[in-house]
Each structure stands twice: as structure tokens, then as C-alpha cells.
Motif scaffolding. Sequence first.
Motif, short mmCIF file in Angstrom:
data_model
loop_
_atom_site.label_atom_id
_atom_site.label_comp_id
_atom_site.label_asym_id
_atom_site.label_seq_id
_atom_site.Cartn_x
_atom_site.Cartn_y
_atom_site.Cartn_z
N ASP A 35 10.52 -0.26 -3.89
CA ASP A 35 10.84 -0.78 -2.58
C ASP A 35 9.56 -0.79 -1.74
O ASP A 35 8.59 -0.10 -2.08
CB ASP A 35 11.90 0.11 -1.93
N ARG A 36 9.55 -1.54 -0.64
CA ARG A 36 8.35 -1.62 0.19
C ARG A 36 8.00 -0.27 0.79
O ARG A 36 6.82 0.04 1.03
CB ARG A 36 8.54 -2.64 1.30
N GLU A 37 9.01 0.55 1.06
CA GLU A 37 8.78 1.88 1.59
C GLU A 37 10.00 2.74 1.28
O GLU A 37 11.06 2.22 0.95
CB GLU A 37 8.53 1.85 3.10
N CYS A 38 9.81 4.06 1.38
CA CYS A 38 10.93 4.97 1.16
C CYS A 38 11.63 5.20 2.50
O CYS A 38 11.14 5.95 3.34
CB CYS A 38 10.43 6.32 0.63
N THR A 39 12.77 4.59 2.67
CA THR A 39 13.56 4.81 3.87
C THR A 39 14.68 5.77 3.50
O THR A 39 15.70 5.39 2.93
CB THR A 39 14.15 3.48 4.38
N PRO A 69 0.79 -1.24 0.00
CA PRO A 69 0.00 0.00 0.00
C PRO A 69 0.82 1.29 0.00
O PRO A 69 0.38 2.29 -0.54
CB PRO A 69 -0.83 -0.11 1.28
N ASN A 70 1.95 1.30 0.64
CA ASN A 70 2.75 2.52 0.75
C ASN A 70 4.14 2.33 0.15
O ASN A 70 5.14 2.77 0.70
CB ASN A 70 2.88 2.94 2.22
N PHE A 71 4.16 1.71 -1.01
CA PHE A 71 5.45 1.38 -1.58
C PHE A 71 6.15 2.62 -2.10
O PHE A 71 5.56 3.69 -2.26
CB PHE A 71 5.30 0.33 -2.68
N CYS A 72 7.41 2.46 -2.34
CA CYS A 72 8.28 3.54 -2.80
C CYS A 72 8.71 3.26 -4.23
O CYS A 72 9.12 2.13 -4.55
CB CYS A 72 9.51 3.61 -1.89
N LEU A 73 8.60 4.25 -5.07
CA LEU A 73 9.03 4.12 -6.46
C LEU A 73 9.91 5.32 -6.77
O LEU A 73 9.51 6.46 -6.51
CB LEU A 73 7.81 4.09 -7.38
N GLY A 74 11.09 5.08 -7.29
CA GLY A 74 11.98 6.20 -7.52
C GLY A 74 13.10 5.88 -8.48
O GLY A 74 13.10 4.85 -9.16
N TRP A 75 14.08 6.78 -8.50
CA TRP A 75 15.11 6.75 -9.51
C TRP A 75 16.52 6.75 -8.91
O TRP A 75 16.78 7.45 -7.93
CB TRP A 75 14.98 7.97 -10.43
N TRP A 76 17.35 5.98 -9.54
CA TRP A 76 18.79 5.99 -9.28
C TRP A 76 19.48 6.22 -10.62
O TRP A 76 18.88 6.07 -11.67
CB TRP A 76 19.24 4.65 -8.69
N ARG A 77 20.76 6.56 -10.58
CA ARG A 77 21.51 6.71 -11.82
C ARG A 77 22.95 6.25 -11.63
O ARG A 77 23.47 6.29 -10.52
CB ARG A 77 21.48 8.15 -12.31
N GLN A 78 23.55 5.83 -12.72
CA GLN A 78 24.94 5.41 -12.68
C GLN A 78 25.68 6.06 -13.85
O GLN A 78 25.44 5.72 -15.01
CB GLN A 78 25.07 3.89 -12.76
#
Length: 127
Positions: free
Chosen positions: A99-103, A30-39
Motif C-alpha cells: 500500500d502507499r502507506e501504513c494506515t 518512498p514510504n510504502f507499506c508492505l505487510g501480511w493478511w490471512r484468510q
Amino acid sequence: AVDVMESGGGSVQAGGSLRLSCVASGSTGPNFCLGWWRQPPGGQREWVAASTFGGGDTHYADPVKGRFIISQKNTKKMVYLHMDNVQPEDTAMYYCAADRECTVIGGHWLIAGSAAWGQGTQVTVSS
């Protein structure tokens, strides 16, 4: 299982704009985290921005604050990364992660080892 897929990379001149898209599918929670990384070329993977679904919180790494915006499209478990005033140092392979949550502690997203990653999309900024 969770799957993640990115799109929208390409080549752009310095000072220009680009928008990346990422969609997640599967059992995200329900409160998952979606975001961006870069290399960057020859460099280590670093996080860029993250967004919490359910609460709407957003988080940014210092190098992109004020230039990049992460936004959600809740109905489709999708986020966009709006990149403005891009610079050559933004050149990198950009990866979306779920991820399951944004930590986020001390300005860093402590992503879990169980997070799902996309294949990446290349962003190249020329001067």
C-alpha cells in the motif's frame, strides 16, 4: 504498477516456526507499506502485520503480537514474517499486500482499495 509475490508457506506442527517472504516490485513510493493478511478456511481476510519502508515502523494485530515478527530487507523491498509458536488457529492462506502507506487506526490496517496483493501462500498448522 506494483507487483507482490509471497513464498515460504507450508505445513508445521503446533509450537513450531515458519518464515514467510514477500517481495514488491514496481513504483512503490518512498514510504510504502508492505505487510501480511490471512484468510482462514471459511473465514474472512484479516490483517496480521505491516511494516513501513523509510521509517521502519511495524504494526501487529493482537492475535499475533509476541509470536510473529515482521522484518525488512530494505535493499530488495522485501519483508519477512517470522512466525513462532504457531497454533492451529494460524492455519490460513497468507497474502502479502503493498500500500502507499501504513494506515493503522484502532489496531487495524485500513488498506486502500488500490493496494497490490500477492497470490497467497498456504500455512497449515497441525495439533
